[in-house]
Design an enzyme around this catalytic site. Structure first.
Site, PDB file in Angstrom:
ATOM      1  N   THR A 113       0.855  -1.190   0.000  1.00  0.00           N
ATOM      2  CA  THR A 113       0.000   0.000   0.000  1.00  0.00           C
ATOM      3  C   THR A 113       0.888   1.236   0.000  1.00  0.00           C
ATOM      4  OG1 THR A 113      -1.681  -1.209   1.194  1.00  0.00           O
ATOM      5  CG2 THR A 113      -1.800   1.202   1.307  1.00  0.00           C
ATOM      6  N   GLU A 150      -3.776  -4.752  -2.662  1.00  0.00           N
ATOM      7  CA  GLU A 150      -4.487  -5.929  -2.123  1.00  0.00           C
ATOM      8  C   GLU A 150      -5.596  -5.462  -1.192  1.00  0.00           C
ATOM      9  OE1 GLU A 150      -4.308  -6.751   1.264  1.00  0.00           O
ATOM     10  OE2 GLU A 150      -3.044  -5.024   1.707  1.00  0.00           O
ATOM     11  N   GLY A 206      -8.702  -1.590  14.777  1.00  0.00           N
ATOM     12  CA  GLY A 206      -7.253  -1.711  14.952  1.00  0.00           C
ATOM     13  C   GLY A 206      -6.678  -2.404  13.731  1.00  0.00           C
ATOM     14  N   CYS A 236      -3.760  -2.195   8.934  1.00  0.00           N
ATOM     15  CA  CYS A 236      -4.097  -1.375   7.762  1.00  0.00           C
ATOM     16  C   CYS A 236      -4.887  -0.107   8.073  1.00  0.00           C
ATOM     17  CB  CYS A 236      -4.871  -2.202   6.749  1.00  0.00           C
ATOM     18  SG  CYS A 236      -3.855  -3.453   5.987  1.00  0.00           S
ATOM     19  N   LYS A 274      -2.987   2.702   9.897  1.00  0.00           N
ATOM     20  CA  LYS A 274      -1.858   3.181   9.076  1.00  0.00           C
ATOM     21  C   LYS A 274      -2.363   3.920   7.825  1.00  0.00           C
ATOM     22  CE  LYS A 274       0.253  -0.196   6.626  1.00  0.00           C
ATOM     23  NZ  LYS A 274       0.210   0.078   5.195  1.00  0.00           N
ATOM     24  N   ARG A 334      -1.258  -5.817  16.222  1.00  0.00           N
ATOM     25  CA  ARG A 334      -0.982  -4.434  15.826  1.00  0.00           C
ATOM     26  C   ARG A 334      -2.202  -3.526  16.027  1.00  0.00           C
ATOM     27  NH1 ARG A 334       1.960  -5.416  10.174  1.00  0.00           N
ATOM     28  NH2 ARG A 334       0.754  -7.333  10.296  1.00  0.00           N
TER      29      ARG A 334
HETATM   30  C1  UDX Z   1      -8.410  -4.468   6.422  1.00  0.00           C
HETATM   31  C2  UDX Z   1      -9.269  -4.386   5.155  1.00  0.00           C
HETATM   32  O1  UDX Z   1     -10.549  -4.952   5.423  1.00  0.00           O
HETATM   33  C3  UDX Z   1      -8.576  -5.096   3.998  1.00  0.00           C
HETATM   34  O2  UDX Z   1      -9.341  -4.926   2.814  1.00  0.00           O
HETATM   35  C4  UDX Z   1      -7.195  -4.462   3.823  1.00  0.00           C
HETATM   36  O3  UDX Z   1      -6.511  -5.056   2.780  1.00  0.00           O
HETATM   37  C5  UDX Z   1      -6.399  -4.573   5.104  1.00  0.00           C
HETATM   38  O4  UDX Z   1      -7.127  -3.948   6.171  1.00  0.00           O
HETATM   39  P1  UDX Z   1      -7.897  -6.244   8.338  1.00  0.00           P
HETATM   40  O5  UDX Z   1      -7.128  -5.148   9.002  1.00  0.00           O
HETATM   41  O6  UDX Z   1      -7.273  -7.586   8.223  1.00  0.00           O
HETATM   42  O7  UDX Z   1      -8.331  -5.817   6.851  1.00  0.00           O
HETATM   43  O8  UDX Z   1      -9.246  -6.460   9.171  1.00  0.00           O
HETATM   44  P2  UDX Z   1     -10.775  -6.026   9.072  1.00  0.00           P
HETATM   45  O9  UDX Z   1     -11.597  -7.231   9.100  1.00  0.00           O
HETATM   46  O10 UDX Z   1     -11.028  -5.063   7.997  1.00  0.00           O
HETATM   47  O11 UDX Z   1     -10.958  -5.280  10.489  1.00  0.00           O
HETATM   48  C6  UDX Z   1     -10.203  -4.127  10.838  1.00  0.00           C
HETATM   49  C7  UDX Z   1     -10.630  -3.609  12.194  1.00  0.00           C
HETATM   50  O12 UDX Z   1     -11.956  -3.086  12.145  1.00  0.00           O
HETATM   51  C8  UDX Z   1     -10.643  -4.676  13.303  1.00  0.00           C
HETATM   52  O13 UDX Z   1     -10.141  -4.118  14.493  1.00  0.00           O
HETATM   53  C9  UDX Z   1     -12.113  -5.031  13.452  1.00  0.00           C
HETATM   54  O14 UDX Z   1     -12.448  -5.502  14.737  1.00  0.00           O
HETATM   55  C10 UDX Z   1     -12.755  -3.681  13.159  1.00  0.00           C
HETATM   56  N1  UDX Z   1     -14.136  -3.818  12.667  1.00  0.00           N
HETATM   57  C11 UDX Z   1     -14.385  -4.374  11.450  1.00  0.00           C
HETATM   58  C12 UDX Z   1     -15.203  -3.358  13.461  1.00  0.00           C
HETATM   59  O15 UDX Z   1     -14.989  -2.841  14.569  1.00  0.00           O
HETATM   60  N2  UDX Z   1     -16.467  -3.452  12.967  1.00  0.00           N
HETATM   61  C13 UDX Z   1     -16.746  -4.009  11.754  1.00  0.00           C
HETATM   62  O16 UDX Z   1     -17.926  -4.055  11.382  1.00  0.00           O
HETATM   63  C14 UDX Z   1     -15.665  -4.480  10.961  1.00  0.00           C
END
Ligand code: UDX
Length: 434
Positions: A123, A152, A261, A264, A267, A332
Site C-alpha cells: 500500500t 491488495e 485496529g 491497515c 496506518k 498491531r
Molecule cells: C483491512 C481491510 O478490510 C482489507 O481490505 C485491507 O486489505 C487490510 O485492512 P484487516 O485489518 O485484516 O483488513 O481487518 P478487518 O476485518 O477489515 O478489520 C479491521 C478492524 O476493524 C478490526 O479491528 C475489526 O475488529 C474492526 N471492525 C471491522 C469493526 O470494529 N467493525 C466491523 O464491522 C468491521
C-alpha cells in the site's frame, strides 16, 4: 509465467502462495534468513487459516519456493511483485517507503535487458509507482520494464478466501502489454466473473487508501451511533440492520465495537490524511475519524472502570481476547493495547486468554497473567471483559460464568453474549450500543 514476490509478510506470502495455487511458478524472497529457512520447510510464521496447507501443497508441487537471493530469483522472472511493508513514520504519519525504494534499487541492480513487469502490491501513496520506475531507470539504464500497481484488499483471518474470491481486482498500468500480463495473471478469477478494473497507476494507488479510509469511517460512524443508542434506549444491532438493508449503504462493516485496529486501517487513514495535506486537499472527515477512534479505544478502559463502580483497585478481571480481531495472532493497534495498561495502572489484577495472540501480546503487555483457557481466566473473577469476538467465546453460557466467576459484572465490547440471557441470569451486563 515466473513470478517473484519480494516480502513474505501477510500480503506477499498470501499473494505468492495463491498465484502458485493458480499454477504459476512463484519464488518468494525475503531478507530474513530464519523466516525463509522455515518457509522452505513449509512452516508459516503467521497464523492464517488454510495458508499452511496451501504453502505445503505448492512447495510439494514444485510451484512455490523461498529464497533470500533476489538476484538469483530475478534471473528467470517475468513479473516481480513488491510486497514489502510500508509502516507509519513516527514523526508525521506518512507511509515509510524505505523498503519499497530499497527493493526498487535492488531490482534495478539485478536486472538484465529482458522485459519484466514490476508490480507494486504494497500500500503506497499516490506517485510511488512512478518514483519506483524512476529509481529503476536511474540505477539501470538498460532495464526493460513496465510498472503496474495492484493493491491488495485481503483481511487477516480470511486472506486466502479474499484473494480467491475478491469483489474486484484493481490494476493500474500504463501500457497494453502490462495490461495483458496482469489479465493473464488474474485469468483464473476473471473466468469466475470477478471484475478486473484497469485504471491509471495513480488511480489504482488512491483506490486502496480510499477503500480502507471509507471502511474505517463506516465503523467509526456506527460506533458513534452505538454511543447514542446507549443514551436514548435504541438498539445498535437493529439500527445497523435497518440501515444495512438499504443496498446503498450495505450491511458489512457495521458492527459496533471498541474501535478499529490492525495493520491497515490505522496506518492507511493516517497516510491518506498526509497525502491530502501534501496536495493541499485535506480529507477532514478522515482526520476526525482518526481522532474519534484513538479516543474511543482509551474510553473503553474508563467504561470498564465505571461498570465496576468507579474503581478496579484489587479487582480480579478476566479478559477474553486481545488480538485486534478474531482468527489472527496479530496485535498491531489492537484496542487491548490501549485498554489493558489503563486497567493495570488503576490496580486491576488481570488474567487474560486469547486462542492465538498470547505469545505476541505477552511481549507488548506487562503485568498480566496469561492462562491456557477461558475457564482458567474466568475462575474466581470479579468481572469479565470481552475484547475480541473469537468463535469459542460464543459458546460460553451464563451457567458456565456463574459456576466459574466470583462476581457478576460483564463488559462485552464485541456484543458476543446474549443481552436478555445475561440479564435474566442476574448479571450486570454492559455491551456496546444496547
Ligand atoms: C483491512 C481491510 O478490510 C482489507 O481490505 C485491507 O486489505 C487490510 O485492512 P484487516 O485489518 O485484516 O483488513 O481487518 P478487518 O476485518 O477489515 O478489520 C479491521 C478492524 O476493524 C478490526 O479491528 C475489526 O475488529 C474492526 N471492525 C471491522 C469493526 O470494529 N467493525 C466491523 O464491522 C468491521
Amino acid at each position: 509465467m515466473n513470478i517473484v514476490v519480494i516480502g513474505t509478510g501477510y500480503v506477499g506470502l498470501v499473494s505468492g502462495t495463491c498465484f502458485a495455487e493458480f499454477g504459476f511458478n512463484v519464488t518468494c524472497v525475503d531478507k530474513i534468513a530464519e523466516k525463509i529457512t522455515k518457509l522452505q520447510q513449509g512452516i508459516v510464521p503467521i497464523y492464517e487459516p488454510a495458508l499452511d496447507d496451501m504453502v505445503k501443497r505448492n512447495i510439494k508441487a514444485g510451484r512455490l519456493s523461498f529464497s533470500c537471493d533476489l538476484k538469483d530469483a530475478l534471473k528467470n522472472s517475468d513479473v516481480v511483485f513488491i510486497a514489502v511493508g510500508t509502516p507509519t513514520k513516527k514523526d508525521d504519519g506518512c507511509a515509510d517507503l524505505q523498503y519499497v525504494y530499497a527493493s526498487a534499487k535492488e531490482i534495478a541492480l539485478s536486472l538484465d535487458d529482458r522485459y519484466r513487469l514490476i508490480v507494486v502490491k504494497s500500500t503506497v501513496p499516490v506517485g510511488t509507482g512512478r518514483k519506483v520506475a524512476q529509481i529503476i531507470k536511474v540505477n539501470n539504464e538498460k532495464a526493460n520494464f513496465d510498472m503496474a500497481s495492484n493493491p491488495e484488499f485481503l483481511r487477516e483471518g480470511s486472506a486466502i478466501e479474499d484473494f480467491m474470491h475478491p469483489d474486484r481486482v484493481v490494476i493500474g498500468t500504463d501500457t497494453e502489454k502490462a495490461q495483458k500480463i496482469m489479465a493473464k495473471l488474474y485469468e483464473p478469477l476473471s473466468k469466475d466473473n470477478v471484475p478486473l478494473l484497469f485504471t491509471e497507476i495513480e488511480t489504482s494507488e488512491l483506490i486502496k487508501y480510499t477503500a480502507n479510509a471509507f471502511l474505517a469511517m463506516k465503523i467509526t460512524f456506527i460506533n458513534e451511533i452505538s454511543d447514542l443508542c446507549e443514551k436514548c434506549g435504541a438498539n445498535i444491532r437493529d439500527v445497523a440492520k435497518g440501515i444495512g438493508l438499504d443496498s446503498r449503504i450495505g450491511s458489512k462493516f457495521l458492527q459496533a465495537g471498541p474501535g478499529y485496529g490492525g495493520s491497515c486501517f490505522p496506518k492507511d487513514t493516517l497516510a491518506l490524511i498526509q497525502i491530502g495535506k501534501e496536495y493541499s486537499s485535506p480529507i477532514r472527515s478522515i482526520e476526525t475519524v482518526v481522532s474519534i477512534n484513538e479516543k474511543r479505544k482509551k474510553d473503553m478502559a474508563y467504561r470498564i472502570i465505571d461498570a465496576l463502580g468507579g474503581s478496579v483497585e484489587g479487582k480480579d478481571i478476566a479478559v477474553l481476547g486481545v488480538t485486534f480481531k478474531p482468527n489472527t495472532d496479530d496485535m498491531r493497534e489492537a484496542p487491548a493495547l490501549d485498554i489493558l495498561p489503563i486497567l493495570t495502572k488503576a490496580g486491576a489484577k488481570l488474567k487474560a486468554y486469547d486462542p492465538k495472540g498470547m505469545d505476541e501480546a505477552a511481549k507488548l503487555l506487562k503485568d498480566i497473567e496469561w492462562t491456557a483457557s477461558s475457564s482458567e481466566a474466568l475462575k474466581d473473577a470479579d468481572a469479565l471483559v470481552i475484547l475480541t469476538e473469537w468463535e469459542e467465546f460464543y459458546k460460553i453460557t451464563p451457567t458456565d460464568l456463574k459456576k466459574l466467576m466470583k462476581g457478576k459484572t460483564i463488559i462485552d465490547l464485541r456484543n458476543v453474549m446474549d443481552l436478555k440471557a445475561m440479564k435474566d441470569e442476574g448479571f450486570t451486563y454492559s455491551c456496546i450500543g444496547c
